[in-house]
Scaffold this motif. Sequence first.
Motif, PDB file in Angstrom:
ATOM      1  N   SER A 171     -16.327  -5.866  17.718  1.00 31.25           N
ATOM      2  CA  SER A 171     -16.323  -5.633  16.370  1.00 31.25           C
ATOM      3  C   SER A 171     -16.227  -6.850  14.596  1.00 31.25           C
ATOM      4  O   SER A 171     -16.996  -7.010  13.905  1.00 31.25           O
ATOM      5  N   ALA A 172     -15.078  -6.498  14.886  1.00 34.96           N
ATOM      6  CA  ALA A 172     -13.903  -7.667  13.859  1.00 34.96           C
ATOM      7  C   ALA A 172     -14.357  -9.428  13.644  1.00 34.96           C
ATOM      8  O   ALA A 172     -15.053  -9.702  12.831  1.00 34.96           O
ATOM      9  N   TYR A 173     -15.100  -9.567  15.600  1.00 35.18           N
ATOM     10  CA  TYR A 173     -15.567 -11.039  15.194  1.00 35.18           C
ATOM     11  C   TYR A 173     -16.686 -11.327  14.760  1.00 35.18           C
ATOM     12  O   TYR A 173     -17.295 -12.220  13.341  1.00 35.18           O
ATOM     13  N   PRO A 207     -10.206   8.256   6.180  1.00 36.38           N
ATOM     14  CA  PRO A 207     -10.521   8.604   4.624  1.00 36.38           C
ATOM     15  C   PRO A 207      -9.301   8.187   3.365  1.00 36.38           C
ATOM     16  O   PRO A 207      -9.799   8.052   2.399  1.00 36.38           O
ATOM     17  N   ASN A 208      -8.173   8.184   4.088  1.00 34.89           N
ATOM     18  CA  ASN A 208      -6.943   7.516   2.852  1.00 34.89           C
ATOM     19  C   ASN A 208      -6.969   5.998   2.296  1.00 34.89           C
ATOM     20  O   ASN A 208      -6.527   5.106   3.640  1.00 34.89           O
ATOM     21  N   ARG A 209      -7.719   5.922   1.277  1.00 33.73           N
ATOM     22  CA  ARG A 209      -7.824   4.348   1.256  1.00 33.73           C
ATOM     23  C   ARG A 209      -6.647   4.275   0.451  1.00 33.73           C
ATOM     24  O   ARG A 209      -6.348   2.679  -0.662  1.00 33.73           O
ATOM     25  N   CYS A 210      -5.785   4.668  -0.336  1.00 32.53           N
ATOM     26  CA  CYS A 210      -4.589   4.195  -1.025  1.00 32.53           C
ATOM     27  C   CYS A 210      -3.209   3.224  -0.205  1.00 32.53           C
ATOM     28  O   CYS A 210      -3.256   2.631  -0.442  1.00 32.53           O
ATOM     29  N   GLY A 223       0.844  -1.416   0.224  1.00 31.79           N
ATOM     30  CA  GLY A 223      -0.301   0.250   0.237  1.00 31.79           C
ATOM     31  C   GLY A 223       0.903   0.946   0.208  1.00 31.79           C
ATOM     32  O   GLY A 223       1.009   2.124  -1.066  1.00 31.79           O
ATOM     33  N   VAL A 224       1.447   1.021   0.714  1.00 28.36           N
ATOM     34  CA  VAL A 224       3.150   2.117   0.616  1.00 28.36           C
ATOM     35  C   VAL A 224       3.197   2.986  -0.404  1.00 28.36           C
ATOM     36  O   VAL A 224       3.812   3.090  -0.893  1.00 28.36           O
ATOM     37  N   SER A 273      -8.888  -6.022   4.955  1.00 31.19           N
ATOM     38  CA  SER A 273      -9.535  -4.829   4.931  1.00 31.19           C
ATOM     39  C   SER A 273     -11.050  -5.671   3.405  1.00 31.19           C
ATOM     40  O   SER A 273     -11.549  -5.137   3.063  1.00 31.19           O
ATOM     41  N   THR A 274     -10.466  -6.702   2.640  1.00 33.26           N
ATOM     42  CA  THR A 274     -11.624  -7.047   1.926  1.00 33.26           C
ATOM     43  C   THR A 274     -12.797  -7.827   2.760  1.00 33.26           C
ATOM     44  O   THR A 274     -13.712  -8.056   1.946  1.00 33.26           O
ATOM     45  N   ALA A 275     -12.699  -7.810   3.666  1.00 32.97           N
ATOM     46  CA  ALA A 275     -13.469  -8.267   5.088  1.00 32.97           C
ATOM     47  C   ALA A 275     -13.953  -7.383   5.455  1.00 32.97           C
ATOM     48  O   ALA A 275     -14.483  -7.554   6.032  1.00 32.97           O
ATOM     49  N   GLN A 276     -13.868  -6.090   5.186  1.00 32.52           N
ATOM     50  CA  GLN A 276     -14.207  -5.102   5.700  1.00 32.52           C
ATOM     51  C   GLN A 276     -14.104  -4.447   7.326  1.00 32.52           C
ATOM     52  O   GLN A 276     -14.579  -3.909   7.720  1.00 32.52           O
ATOM     53  N   LEU A 277     -12.689  -5.433   7.223  1.00 31.07           N
ATOM     54  CA  LEU A 277     -12.503  -4.635   8.410  1.00 31.07           C
ATOM     55  C   LEU A 277     -11.545  -3.676   8.642  1.00 31.07           C
ATOM     56  O   LEU A 277     -10.860  -3.215   8.068  1.00 31.07           O
ATOM     57  N   SER A 278     -12.054  -2.911   9.450  1.00 26.34           N
ATOM     58  CA  SER A 278     -10.643  -1.412   9.695  1.00 26.34           C
ATOM     59  C   SER A 278      -9.634  -2.052  10.250  1.00 26.34           C
ATOM     60  O   SER A 278      -9.181  -2.600  10.650  1.00 26.34           O
ATOM     61  N   MET A 279      -8.673  -0.743   9.280  1.00 29.15           N
ATOM     62  CA  MET A 279      -7.472  -0.604   9.885  1.00 29.15           C
ATOM     63  C   MET A 279      -7.412  -1.614  11.495  1.00 29.15           C
ATOM     64  O   MET A 279      -6.157  -2.190  11.704  1.00 29.15           O
ATOM     65  N   ARG A 280      -7.964  -0.566  12.540  1.00 25.29           N
ATOM     66  CA  ARG A 280      -8.190  -0.642  13.566  1.00 25.29           C
ATOM     67  C   ARG A 280      -8.562  -2.416  14.327  1.00 25.29           C
ATOM     68  O   ARG A 280      -7.272  -3.289  15.200  1.00 25.29           O
ATOM     69  N   GLU A 281      -9.218  -3.118  13.476  1.00 28.84           N
ATOM     70  CA  GLU A 281     -10.340  -4.325  13.706  1.00 28.84           C
ATOM     71  C   GLU A 281      -9.271  -4.952  13.594  1.00 28.84           C
ATOM     72  O   GLU A 281      -8.244  -6.290  13.765  1.00 28.84           O
ATOM     73  N   ALA A 282      -9.062  -4.529  12.061  1.00 28.34           N
ATOM     74  CA  ALA A 282      -7.452  -5.474  11.238  1.00 28.34           C
ATOM     75  C   ALA A 282      -6.146  -6.029  12.762  1.00 28.34           C
ATOM     76  O   ALA A 282      -5.595  -6.943  12.477  1.00 28.34           O
ATOM     77  N   GLU A 283      -5.972  -4.764  13.140  1.00 23.88           N
ATOM     78  CA  GLU A 283      -4.525  -4.238  13.960  1.00 23.88           C
ATOM     79  C   GLU A 283      -5.237  -5.662  15.659  1.00 23.88           C
ATOM     80  O   GLU A 283      -3.833  -6.373  15.845  1.00 23.88           O
TER      81      GLU A 283
END
Length: 224
Positions: A190-192, A140-143, A20-21, A149-159
């Motif tokens: 929320s992630a679960y 807001p930055n989707r880059c 992504g970066v 992320s494809t399962a709609q997990l937010s960054m924090r949930e994924a972490e």
Amino acid sequence: MTQRPLQITIMNDYELVVAGVIAMLKPYADRVGVVEVDAHERPALPVDIVLFDTFGSTSSLTAVVKHIERHCLADRVVLYTWEPTPQAVSAARSAGINALISKALPASELVEALEQIHQASGFVVRSDPAGPVDELGSQPNRCHDWPGSTAQLSMREAEMVALICQGKSNSDIAQQTSLSPNSVKAYIRSAYRKMGVTTRAQAVAWGISHGFLPQPCRLHLADP
């Protein structure tokens, strides 16, 4: 004489995060480019900055800086995080990190920030004027991209899932991410729901099958 591009390494154990970066920086290849190098060998090319992405990391900032110094990877280290809080700035300074950049910055401002840090003598903070991420960890930055992320997990949930897959308890996660225990529990619940699991064992199995196991630390070095 044409000035060479800034030489940058990206330090993170997740391929999607690094990719992504790289994608963000690609349009600015005349100023910053990115290639992979071995994290445990002195690079053949000079490195200006190590960009340490905090996603899923279980290492202390002090340990990260010592690793970079031990392998002579770069003179400057930048903490790249979604939460440029005063606490994060203080922790970065204490660990010997040279700057902090918010992940909410668009690509053009990220490049400008890196160039500023390369020239600066003091500690630099570049944050998003819109403020920190919301309570659900949305951005807001989707880059950027991250596992889940494809399962709609937010960054924090994924972490949260990434750290669970590394065997961390809720208490460990709270300490590692500087979140309250209640916030950690809320993100995990929320992630679960999004993952369709109800137990930690199921979450680990889901995470393993969706790219949440970290790979050995790699660094990425810019082409001259």
